[in-house]
Design an enzyme around this catalytic site. Structure first.
Site, short mmCIF file in Angstrom:
data_model
loop_
_atom_site.label_atom_id
_atom_site.label_comp_id
_atom_site.label_asym_id
_atom_site.label_seq_id
_atom_site.Cartn_x
_atom_site.Cartn_y
_atom_site.Cartn_z
N ASP A 546 0.84 -1.20 0.00
CA ASP A 546 0.00 0.00 0.00
C ASP A 546 0.88 1.25 0.00
OD1 ASP A 546 -2.34 1.81 0.86
OD2 ASP A 546 -3.27 -0.17 0.89
N HIS A 579 -3.68 6.00 3.79
CA HIS A 579 -4.48 4.86 3.34
C HIS A 579 -3.93 3.55 3.87
CE1 HIS A 579 -5.93 1.87 0.34
NE2 HIS A 579 -6.96 2.68 0.16
N ASN A 672 -13.92 0.71 -6.48
CA ASN A 672 -14.86 1.70 -5.94
C ASN A 672 -15.63 2.48 -7.01
OD1 ASN A 672 -13.97 1.10 -3.39
ND2 ASN A 672 -12.63 2.86 -3.20
N SER A 764 -11.26 -0.72 -0.23
CA SER A 764 -9.94 -0.77 0.40
C SER A 764 -10.04 -1.08 1.88
CB SER A 764 -9.23 0.58 0.22
OG SER A 764 -8.77 0.74 -1.09
#
Length: 845
Positions: A546, A579, A672, A764
């Site tokens: 990530d 994130h 998404n 996520s």
């Protein structure tokens, strides 16, 4: 630079007294390494004679190292000529390079230290944020670091400023500028790069000011034959021949140059100006102010002169500054096309025969690597894949020549912190337009001001303005008179629920997060576990591929970054966005909001430079595949991929196949976009795809999170999130709306580890629910990693997730995960055909 109207950046120069000291040392026959330019690149560094104290045997050993390193660089296309490369490697081997690197690092840190909101640069940017001026930043040599820091500071302060930029022989690296372009390209207006052609750069010397005593110049010319930029690239950076933006050689085909930087400066006629004649030197590029102003001016600048008043320089503007010939005349651009990099792309060569050859490179792959290395087109190579810089024509030729090797474009993968906020670009107010200051005060439910809240206000036409609340909780927008603002998104970094309002109010109160009580877990982890008492994850290794991980509630066993074919385990593996930290917290947070497996060992693999904006940036498929393989090699039991693309990647699929064969579970977010198409790599049969669901009552009805609800919600309140991609590949739905987890500290803050909690939305956030639950189940079973354990684990997950959704009828339709036989997940490498890449389309997860 001291020309009125230009923002001049740089450090101190050597004065006459210092020159006298150097001359005296020359007279005493000291051996010198002096770093200096007339344009404030580096201060003098005097290195006394120390070599006679070294044992002769040691000298022979070190000399062999120097010769070997020099030969390797010359063969790989990374040399600076025999003389210069020998000197560079000698300085590195004998420790002088470390002193030079330390001095260079100090100068970079000085630029970073100046770029603080409460410092002089912050004050300057605050003055420029009224929208009346479009500043022109001019950075010579090390001054380019100050320019980049100013742009990044404006982003952190959420200011509506577009910068015109002139970089004069900049000493910044390709990677540094690429990170800036990835994050903040939308903040750049007109950009000019001014430098020396490579022939002039090689003739230049470290000290070239006319008042430098001739003995010093002669001594240094004998010691080191090239310019200060060559020296910085060869000695002062961590890697020899580190690509610098100011060196012409690094804008031509080069194995380590960044394609984004090469393409950016080559794509626009006149963006780059290379002097190729006359007596120009690195230091003299900014000495002819009339010429300089003529080159750097761009359409409609509004610059800040020394007295703070606005100044119009339209009379000296040039639309297309050109390369100058030795006699000063303009050269036809067509004459420069030969050798310029205009259409380079990153490609990945996949070693398809790796498994068939028993873990060795196949002959076709080996030959391709050797050929591209000779041609300076090889950026990085591993056992399973190689990263290349090629034109489309070169790629086509290699595909024909090496048909046994899969060659694909390096595919960017994306993430999105909040799918409920529309994409936007910061609005720049045209020069001279009348403005009106509009303010919003943000407080908590006790009327206490909240600082640092990001507010995004849209006009009815979709134009966006942004602001950050100050210490009094006030967000200020300087907008054209008569502008209507709405809708408005109020986005606290942590501690509160976000809100969406139809219009900009005078004041708004935010609701604090509903932090967990007895169990210590968020509603999402408690809900998915259904009260089952599972193991705490002890002994289980989970990798988060990530944006990095940095929070004091997270125990990171190892951290590593994988960027542009390079990797390291430095502190730069810290989260650059927030994130990755939030994802990791869902899996293994140890306090504040407990994760599913708080005692699991986290392995943080950072593959993002920052949250990409627009089409710039993204995580490289090559780097993602390397991160997956690294995680497998470290013995990771679970790998979480909260990222995605609509385009498949062979190199990522190969890595996932290898992971599954070793018994590692790879979990990926479905995407998404709210579409019936699952993103890659979640769509791969070797991964477990996870979509997002929400539950009414777990967030305030007035919060932004309510935007995830579909038009019709069943009476029980459970629903598939409106943004969640769906399709037959989705195996599980997991909580992904208003999920509470750790939030990293803003990039550049001290201390670097975050302490807060934030509510975030997205698939996520749903994927790590499954990764964390899997870690707890693996801990419970206490079996060694194997393909058989992976199959059994999937059966357990199927049973638990089916039981979780069973009490909520109506959460069906195309998004309902239909359990797939676990045996179908792990496929034999030798029987799986490689997938062709579908038409490219950016995806988010």
């Amino acid at each position: 630079m001291t020309e009125p109207g230009l923002v001049a950046l740089g450090g101190p120069a050597i004065d006459d007294e210092e020159y006298a000291v150097l001359a005296a040392l020359i007279a005493q026959d000291s051996e010198l390494a002096v770093l200096h330019t007339d344009s404030e690149v580096l201060t003098a560094l005097v290195v006394p004679t120390v070599w006679p104290a070294v044992w002769w045997a040691g000298l022979v050993t070190q000399a062999i190292k120097v010769a070997g390193a020099t030969l390797k660089r010359l063969r790989s296309g990374r040399g600076h000529g025999l003389h210069a490369t020998l000197v560079e490697e000698a300085l590195r081997v004998f420790g002088v390079g470390d002193l030079c690197a330390a001095t260079w690092t100090i100068m970079k840190n000085e630029a970073a230290d100046a770029a603080q909101e409460e410092g002089p640069y912050g004050q300057l940017l605050t003055r420029l944020n009224d929208g009346a001026a479009r500043p022109l930043l001019v950075g010579h040599s090390a001054g380019s670091e100050h320019v980049i820091e100013l742009i990044e500071l404006a982003a952190r302060m959420e200011l509506n400023i577009t910068f015109d930029v002139a970089l004069i022989a900049p000493a910044s690296t390709h990677d540094r500028v690429a990170r800036m372009l990835n994050r903040h390209a939308e903040r750049l207006g007109e950009v000019r790069l001014l430098g020396l052609d490579d022939a002039l750069e090689q003739r230049d010397t470290l000290l070239h000011a006319p008042d430098v005593p001739e003995p010093i110049r002669a001594a240094l010319g004998w010691l080191y034959p090239h310019s200060v930029l060559y020296f910085v690239s060869g000695v002062c950076e961590a890697e020899a021949d580190t690509p610098l933006v100011g060196l012409r050689r690094h804008h031509l085909p080069h194995p380590a140059s960044h394609p984004l930087v090469q393409g950016y400066f080559a794509q626009s006629t006149g963006r780059t100006v290379w002097h190729n004649g006359g007596d120009w030197t690195h230091g003299s590029l900014d000495s002819d102010h009339n010429w300089l102003i003529a080159q750097v001016q761009v359409p409609n600048p509004a610059v800040l002169p020394t007295n703070g008043e606005q100044m119009d320089l339209a009379q000296v503007q040039v639309q297309n500054p050109a390369v100058l010939t030795p006699d000063g005349e303009q050269m036809d651009r067509a004459q420069l096309d030969d050798g310029m990099v205009a259409a380079k792309k990153r490609y990945v060569a996949v070693n398809r025969d790796f498994a068939l050859m028993g873990g060795l490179p196949g002959p076709g792959f080996t030959d391709l690597v050797a050929q591209t290395s000779r041609e300076n087109r090889l950026m990085h190579v591993g056992q399973q894949a190689a990263l290349l810089s090629l034109t489309e024509a070169e790629a086509s030729e290699l595909r024909t020549q090496f048909s046994s090797v899969d060659l694909e474009e390096d595919i960017p993968h994306f993430l999105s912190r909040s799918p409920l906020v529309p994409k936007f670009k910061v609005q720049n107010v045209p020069y001279g337009q009348a403005l009106n200051a509009v303010m919003l005060t943000v407080t908590d439910n006790q009327s206490i001001a909240i600082a640092g809240v990001k507010v995004v206000a849209f006009t009815p036409g979709g134009t966006a303005f942004t602001s950050l609340t100050d210490a009094q909780g006030v967000a200020t927008f300087n907008v054209p008179v008569g502008t209507t603002l709405g809708p408005v998104y109020i986005l606290p970094r942590s501690g509160f629920y976000a809100q969406k309002l139809p219009a900009l109010p005078v004041a708004v109160q935010l609701q604090p997060l509903n932090l967990p009580g007895g169990s210590g877990r968020d509603w999402s982890t408690d809900w998915i576990r259904s009260g089952v008492n599972l193991c705490d994850g002890s002994g289980v290794k989970v990798a988060v591929v990530d944006t990095g991980v940095s929070h004091n509630a997270l125990n990171v066993t190892q951290a590593r970054w994988f960027l542009n074919g390079k990797s390291d385990s430095e502190s730069s593996a810290l989260d650059v966005d927030g994130h990755g930290t939030h994802v990791a917290g869902v899996i293994a947070a140890m306090n504040q909001v407990l994760g599913h497996a708080p005692q699991a060992e986290l392995y943080a693999a950072r593959v993002f430079d920052a949250l990409p904006g627009g089409q710039a940036g993204g995580a490289s498929s090559y780097d993602i595949a390397r991160a997956i393989r690294w995680a497998v090699s470290q013995g990771c039991d679970v790998i979480n991929l909260s990222l995605g693309s609509s385009q498949s990647s062979n190199v990522i699929q190969e890595a996932c196949v290898e992971a599954a064969a070793m018994g590692t579970l790879v979990v990926a977010a479905s995407g998404n976009d709210g579409l019936p198409v699952v993103n890659y790599p979640a769509k791969l049969p070797e991964t477990v795809a996870v979509g997002a669901l929400g539950v009414r009552g777990t967030y305030p009805a007035s919060s932004l999170h309510a935007g995830a609800e579909p038009p019709v919600v069943q009476a029980h309140g459970v629903y598939r999130a409106s943004f969640s991609n769906y399709g037959p590949e989705v195996r599980y739905l997991a909580p992904g709306v208003a999920v509470l987890s750790c939030m990293a500290a803003p990039l550049g803050t001290n201390p670097p580890l975050g302490q807060g909690v934030a509510a975030m939305d997205g698939t996520s956030m749903a994927a790590p629910q499954i990764s964390g639950l899997a870690a707890a189940l693996i801990c419970q079973g206490n079996q060694p990693r194997s393909a058989a354990r992976l199959r059994a684990l999937l059966v357990q997950l199927d049973q638990i997730m089916s039981a979780v959704l069973k009490p909520y009828p109506g959460v069906t339709g195309p998004a309902l995960p239909v359990p797939v036989p676990a045996a179908n997940v792990v496929k034999a490498h030798s029987t799986r055909p490689m997938k062709a890449n579908p038409p490219r389309k950016d995806g988010k997860s």
